[in-house]
Design a protein around this motif. Structure first.
Motif, PDB file in Angstrom:
ATOM      1  N   SER A 171       0.840  -1.184   0.000  1.00 39.42           N
ATOM      2  CA  SER A 171       0.000   0.000   0.000  1.00 39.42           C
ATOM      3  C   SER A 171       0.885   1.248   0.000  1.00 39.42           C
ATOM      4  CB  SER A 171      -0.917   0.013   1.227  1.00 39.42           C
ATOM      5  OG  SER A 171      -1.573   1.263   1.366  1.00 39.42           O
ATOM      6  N   ILE A 172       0.720   2.085  -1.021  1.00 41.41           N
ATOM      7  CA  ILE A 172       1.453   3.349  -1.059  1.00 41.41           C
ATOM      8  C   ILE A 172       1.011   4.244   0.092  1.00 41.41           C
ATOM      9  CG2 ILE A 172       1.856   5.441  -2.421  1.00 41.41           C
ATOM     10  CD1 ILE A 172       1.593   3.751  -4.936  1.00 41.41           C
ATOM     11  N   LEU A 216       3.787   5.894   7.201  1.00 45.29           N
ATOM     12  CA  LEU A 216       4.970   5.585   8.003  1.00 45.29           C
ATOM     13  C   LEU A 216       6.028   6.681   7.876  1.00 45.29           C
ATOM     14  CD1 LEU A 216       5.326   1.759   7.231  1.00 45.29           C
ATOM     15  CD2 LEU A 216       4.711   2.797   9.432  1.00 45.29           C
ATOM     16  N   ILE A 217       6.154   7.234   6.680  1.00 47.81           N
ATOM     17  CA  ILE A 217       7.140   8.305   6.481  1.00 47.81           C
ATOM     18  C   ILE A 217       6.694   9.579   7.186  1.00 47.81           C
ATOM     19  CG2 ILE A 217       8.225   9.798   4.753  1.00 47.81           C
ATOM     20  CD1 ILE A 217       8.104   7.430   2.814  1.00 47.81           C
ATOM     21  N   ASN A 218       5.435   9.948   7.027  1.00 48.51           N
ATOM     22  CA  ASN A 218       4.936  11.175   7.651  1.00 48.51           C
ATOM     23  C   ASN A 218       4.909  11.089   9.171  1.00 48.51           C
ATOM     24  OD1 ASN A 218       4.558  12.414   5.160  1.00 48.51           O
ATOM     25  ND2 ASN A 218       2.454  11.667   4.956  1.00 48.51           N
ATOM     26  N   ALA A 219       4.762   9.859   9.706  1.00 47.44           N
ATOM     27  CA  ALA A 219       4.698   9.692  11.156  1.00 47.44           C
ATOM     28  C   ALA A 219       6.072   9.730  11.809  1.00 47.44           C
ATOM     29  CB  ALA A 219       4.000   8.377  11.496  1.00 47.44           C
ATOM     30  N   GLN A 255      11.193   2.092  10.017  1.00 50.15           N
ATOM     31  CA  GLN A 255       9.938   1.350   9.847  1.00 50.15           C
ATOM     32  C   GLN A 255       9.448   1.445   8.402  1.00 50.15           C
ATOM     33  OE1 GLN A 255       6.887   1.948  12.807  1.00 50.15           O
ATOM     34  NE2 GLN A 255       8.380   2.653  14.324  1.00 50.15           N
ATOM     35  N   ALA A 256       9.544   2.632   7.824  1.00 47.75           N
ATOM     36  CA  ALA A 256       9.140   2.812   6.427  1.00 47.75           C
ATOM     37  C   ALA A 256      10.072   2.050   5.499  1.00 47.75           C
ATOM     38  CB  ALA A 256       9.123   4.295   6.076  1.00 47.75           C
ATOM     39  N   LYS A 257      11.380   2.094   5.786  1.00 45.72           N
ATOM     40  CA  LYS A 257      12.350   1.366   4.966  1.00 45.72           C
ATOM     41  C   LYS A 257      12.091  -0.140   5.039  1.00 45.72           C
ATOM     42  CE  LYS A 257      16.083   4.739   5.672  1.00 45.72           C
ATOM     43  NZ  LYS A 257      17.426   4.950   6.283  1.00 45.72           N
ATOM     44  N   GLY A 258      11.838  -0.621   6.251  1.00 45.76           N
ATOM     45  CA  GLY A 258      11.572  -2.049   6.420  1.00 45.76           C
ATOM     46  C   GLY A 258      10.318  -2.483   5.699  1.00 45.76           C
ATOM     47  N   TYR A 259       9.278  -1.646   5.759  1.00 44.50           N
ATOM     48  CA  TYR A 259       8.028  -1.950   5.063  1.00 44.50           C
ATOM     49  C   TYR A 259       8.260  -2.023   3.559  1.00 44.50           C
ATOM     50  CZ  TYR A 259       3.233  -1.476   3.365  1.00 44.50           C
ATOM     51  OH  TYR A 259       2.033  -1.670   2.706  1.00 44.50           O
ATOM     52  N   ILE A 261       8.238  10.071  -2.145  1.00 43.92           N
ATOM     53  CA  ILE A 261       7.685  10.696  -0.935  1.00 43.92           C
ATOM     54  C   ILE A 261       8.835  11.295  -0.132  1.00 43.92           C
ATOM     55  CG2 ILE A 261       6.259  10.317   1.104  1.00 43.92           C
ATOM     56  CD1 ILE A 261       5.230   7.750  -0.297  1.00 43.92           C
ATOM     57  N   THR A 262       8.692  12.547   0.247  1.00 43.21           N
ATOM     58  CA  THR A 262       9.780  13.282   0.898  1.00 43.21           C
ATOM     59  C   THR A 262       9.385  13.671   2.321  1.00 43.21           C
ATOM     60  OG1 THR A 262      10.462  14.165  -1.242  1.00 43.21           O
ATOM     61  CG2 THR A 262      11.293  15.287   0.707  1.00 43.21           C
ATOM     62  N   LYS A 263      10.361  13.603   3.217  1.00 37.98           N
ATOM     63  CA  LYS A 263      10.184  14.026   4.602  1.00 37.98           C
ATOM     64  C   LYS A 263      11.351  14.937   4.971  1.00 37.98           C
ATOM     65  CE  LYS A 263       8.488  13.765   8.887  1.00 37.98           C
ATOM     66  NZ  LYS A 263       7.117  14.120   9.307  1.00 37.98           N
ATOM     67  N   VAL A 264      11.056  16.066   5.586  1.00 38.03           N
ATOM     68  CA  VAL A 264      12.080  17.044   5.961  1.00 38.03           C
ATOM     69  C   VAL A 264      12.208  17.083   7.484  1.00 38.03           C
ATOM     70  CG1 VAL A 264      12.776  19.464   5.871  1.00 38.03           C
ATOM     71  CG2 VAL A 264      11.664  18.407   3.885  1.00 38.03           C
TER      72      VAL A 264
END
Length: 228
Positions: free
Chosen positions: A23-24, A30-33, A42-46, A85-88
């Motif tokens: 699921s995208i 997971l990235i935004n959290a 967690q996002a990398k593992g998923y 998807i980007t996270k700062v």
């Protein structure tokens, strides 16, 4: 061991074990959290439980949990599934202003993630295994049938197998039991997934197979008696 190496060591065994479809939206959540770079594990593992880069054939393999199989995706098409998807994050330094750190999941997977496999097909190997330092992805989909004791099959199945074995001995091998035994063991080796170093070459006169086919179905046709 670096944090990146530790993350890879954790996610490699989990590739191909997910029960739910990728699921995208789940990846995005997971990235935004994530509150810091460590939380991104967690996002990398998923992501890495569904995708693995491959050098041969070149591209990315995706685990399709809904059909329990693997799909090969060329690099040029992977952006449709692994979105950028980007996270700062802003990290406060001891001296001076805070520093901006930007994380892009697509860039991380395609450039920074160093785990790269080679595809192979081996029924006797696990999904992921190493040989001579090289990481291999086993794309074998599994056997169609589950191994069962011969006593659990119905009598009709026993008769069908007996007919086939008799055909091999009487027709293929002209009654030669040594040759019959070799062929039966050869077929068993194929069914067990072993790599065979020989082939079976069959040759007969024209129409011979059709005559035996007709003989078999004639023998299977029920006989009816008519009472006058």
């Amino acid at each position: 061991m670096t944090a990146q190496t530790s993350t890879q060591a954790q996610v490699i065994p989990k590739f191909g074990e997910q029960k739910k479809a990728f699921s995208i939206d789940e990846l995005k959540w997971l990235i935004n959290a994530a509150k810091n770079m460590r939380d991104l594990n967690q996002a990398k593992g998923y992501l890495c439980s569904y995708f693995i880069p491959c050098s041969n054939p070149h591209g990315v393999f995706m685990w399709r949990s809904e059909i329990k199989n693997l799909e090969h995706i060329p690099d040029k098409n992977i952006n449709k599934l692994i979105r950028p998807i980007t996270k700062v994050f802003y990290t406060q330094s001891e001296q001076g202003p805070s520093q901006k750190v930007e994380f892009n999941i697509n860039k991380w997977f395609m450039i920074e993630y160093s785990t790269v496999c080679v595809a192979t097909c081996d029924p006797q190997k696990s999904r992921i295994f190493k040989l001579g330092g090289q990481l291999y992805l086993n794309i074998f989909p599994g056997f169609l049938h589950i191994l069962r004791p011969i006593s659990t099959f119905e009598s009709t199945t026993h008769l069908a197998v007996k007919f086939i074995f008799s055909h091999i001995q009487d027709i293929w091998c002209s009654g030669d039991w040594n040759l019959t035994e070799y062929i039966i063991k050869w077929l068993a080796g194929v069914a067990a997934g072993r790599k065979m170093y020989s082939i079976l070459y069959l040759k007969s006169g024209q129409g011979l197979g059709q005559r035996h086919y007709n003989r078999f179905h004639s023998a299977q046709r029920p006989r009816h008696s008519t009472r006058l």
